[in-house]
Enzyme design. Structure first.
Site, PDB file in Angstrom:
ATOM      1  N   CYS A 110      16.885  -6.548  28.718  1.00  0.00           N
ATOM      2  CA  CYS A 110      18.200  -6.069  28.280  1.00  0.00           C
ATOM      3  C   CYS A 110      19.349  -6.917  28.819  1.00  0.00           C
ATOM      4  O   CYS A 110      20.341  -7.148  28.121  1.00  0.00           O
ATOM      5  CB  CYS A 110      18.393  -4.604  28.647  1.00  0.00           C
ATOM      6  SG  CYS A 110      18.062  -4.193  30.369  1.00  0.00           S
ATOM      7  N   ASP A 369      24.707  -1.713  22.946  1.00  0.00           N
ATOM      8  CA  ASP A 369      23.480  -1.361  23.649  1.00  0.00           C
ATOM      9  C   ASP A 369      22.306  -2.190  23.126  1.00  0.00           C
ATOM     10  O   ASP A 369      21.975  -2.124  21.940  1.00  0.00           O
ATOM     11  CB  ASP A 369      23.202   0.133  23.438  1.00  0.00           C
ATOM     12  CG  ASP A 369      22.085   0.656  24.315  1.00  0.00           C
ATOM     13  OD1 ASP A 369      21.499  -0.146  25.072  1.00  0.00           O
ATOM     14  OD2 ASP A 369      21.810   1.868  24.250  1.00  0.00           O
ATOM     15  N   HIS A 371      19.216  -1.693  23.974  1.00  0.00           N
ATOM     16  CA  HIS A 371      17.986  -0.906  24.122  1.00  0.00           C
ATOM     17  C   HIS A 371      17.560  -0.283  22.801  1.00  0.00           C
ATOM     18  O   HIS A 371      17.470   0.944  22.653  1.00  0.00           O
ATOM     19  CB  HIS A 371      18.180   0.172  25.188  1.00  0.00           C
ATOM     20  CG  HIS A 371      18.510  -0.366  26.536  1.00  0.00           C
ATOM     21  ND1 HIS A 371      19.815  -0.573  26.942  1.00  0.00           N
ATOM     22  CD2 HIS A 371      17.724  -0.775  27.557  1.00  0.00           C
ATOM     23  CE1 HIS A 371      19.809  -1.072  28.176  1.00  0.00           C
ATOM     24  NE2 HIS A 371      18.557  -1.203  28.561  1.00  0.00           N
TER      25      HIS A 371
END
Length: 482
Positions: A110, A369, A371
């Site tokens: 990430c 994000d 993820h």
């Protein structure tokens, strides 16, 4: 025999973890993000107000409500601006990563993805400008509240394609001739077509293949020289140095007009940055640029041309904004940084969960994000789909949850631009009653003039921050607390 059995066990563990992460991060359960109509929203230096002058009713607006007719103010402009930023997330079914059998970065990559997003924003400023937005940004489909895995979705698409083989498939394949014809219609359309070409090339540099200039495979390979392997968690300071090396070693002639600089011990040495602006870039990229035929990469606007004597510089500043938690005294500092148009964002996030911060509203950060696991996209084709590289769904997080370790990024077009930026940032960094210690500083001269580790061998140097052997210090993560 035992070694062989141990290797087989490690391989099995790797596969099991990979399968688990792919399932975990392939499921999307996205609730809509609410924004107040009564407060301005900041997105990488641009202000947006969602409340119209005559609107005294609703106090919240949802940024994902594409079919909502009651939105007021310039919420649509914000949505288009946000969705135009390049979104880089976990991917699966990749070619094996360097020195490993991993074919996905789910669960560990990430911070590398957040760093790629920040680097992509710098390249957007370099080639397209801050006012650029993607023409198809508003047509992106929101992440539904239903759940599905990317594998299931892919199977569904394959099934539909198989059943419609006899019908012409709607795709981007027929678009280029139409766009080219329209581009010849006017100078405005021609410029838009050219920028869209830059946009596609820019995204391809971040492809998930060993040949991609700024792709995950290159970043992981460079991380090996810094003690990091595929599957390890990368901190924001380590990623800053990896990004710097990736930009400097990029072979594509289109990237010859830009380089990167990483601050030392939270200090930006102005002479080093100015040298980076002026120094010609040596190596294969220069030779390739001089011998290669004209290409979209090298045929850049004059302001970003690689043929210029000056290079743009991406300034990366790893900082720590507190001890175990972010010091609330730095919240306003972060807001002021994200309010600058030459800021390319902040990579950081929550502990062991990286995010790319691009703006704020009131006491909440707006972030992208990484993820979310998506399938591999082959960017070597001329008409690869761009939709999965843009996010329609902004997320918010309270400032109080921000991890203190982060890297701040700025884009400086030339030496004159850097002088202006350093002066403006020096005012932002000026100590106040609350913020007694600036997050970072500017110093005249070169870093070598202040080198505390000149007497140390390279084996004894601590990377990325150099420890002065004359001091007793405590280390935490990627940083040294003096």
């Amino acid at each position: 025999m035992e070694n062989k059995r141990s290797d087989e066990v490690d391989t099995l563990k790797t596969k099991l973890f990979s399968v688990w992460h792919n399932v975990k991060y392939s499921w999307a359960l996205k609730s809509k993000t609410s924004f107040s109509r009564n407060s301005p929203v900041l997105l990488l230096g641009k202000f947006y107000h969602f409340k119209a002058e005559d609107d005294d009713s609703a106090t919240e607006a949802c940024c994902e409500a594409a079919d909502e007719d009651s939105v007021m103010g310039n919420i649509e402009a914000f949505r288009k601006d946000f969705a135009s930023r390049v979104w880089l997330t976990y991917r699966e079914e990749l070619p094996p990563l360097p020195s490993s059998t991993l074919t996905s970065d789910c669960g560990w990559g990430c911070m590398l993805r957040a760093g790629q997003m920040m680097l992509a924003q710098a390249l957007i400023l370099h080639f397209l400008g801050r006012d650029w937005t993607w023409s198809e940004a508003m047509s992106l489909q929101s992440l539904d509240t239903e759940t599905w895995t990317t594998t299931a979705a892919k199977r569904l698409v394959a099934s539909l394609e198989a059943s419609l083989q006899s019908s012409p498939r709607p795709s981007d394949e027929g678009s280029p001739p139409t766009h080219q014809a329209q581009a010849r219609g006017s100078a405005e359309e021609a410029e838009a077509h050219l920028k869209e070409m830059y946009h596609r090339i820019l995204v391809s540099w971040f492809g998930d293949s060993p040949s991609a200039q700024l792709g995950l495979h290159r970043l992981v390979r460079m991380g090996l020289t810094m003690g990091k392997q595929a599957g390890d968690w990368y901190g924001p300071a380590v990623v800053a140095h990896i990004l710097k090396q990736a930009v400097e070693e990029a072979m594509d002639p289109g990237l010859a007009g830009i380089t990167a600089y990483v601050s030392q011990d939270c200090t930006v040495y102005s002479a080093d940055v100015i040298d980076s602006h002026r120094a010609p870039r040596a190596g294969p990229a220069s030779a390739e640029r001089s011998d290669a035929p004209p290409s979209p990469q090298s045929d850049q606007p004059a302001s970003a041309s690689a043929l210029s004597d000056s290079r743009a510089v991406i300034v990366l500043i790893p900082v720590r904004l507190g001890g175990e938690k972010t010091n609330p005294d730095y919240f306003n500092f972060v807001k002021r940084i994200l309010s600058l148009e030459y800021c390319i964002g902040i990579i950081g996030g929550k502990p062991k969960q990286a995010c790319y911060f691009v703006g704020f509203q009131d006491d909440s950060l707006i972030y992208m994000d990484p993820h979310y696991c998506q399938s591999f996209v082959d960017v070597s084709t001329s008409d690869f789909p761009l939709q999965s590289y843009h996010c329609p769904s902004p997320k918010k997080m309270p400032f109080s949850r921000m991890d203190p370790s982060c890297t701040i990024g700025f884009y400086s077009r030339d030496a004159q631009d850097y002088e202006r930026i350093s002066q403006e940032l020096s005012k932002v960094l000026r100590p106040s009653a609350r913020e007694k210690y600036p997050a970072f500083t500017f110093m005249q001269g070169h870093g070598r003039d202040y080198d505390l580790s000149a007497g140390l061998t390279s084996e004894k140097r601590e990377w990325p921050f150099i420890r002065d052997p004359r001091r007793t210090v405590t280390t935490t993560g990627d940083f040294v607390l003096l």
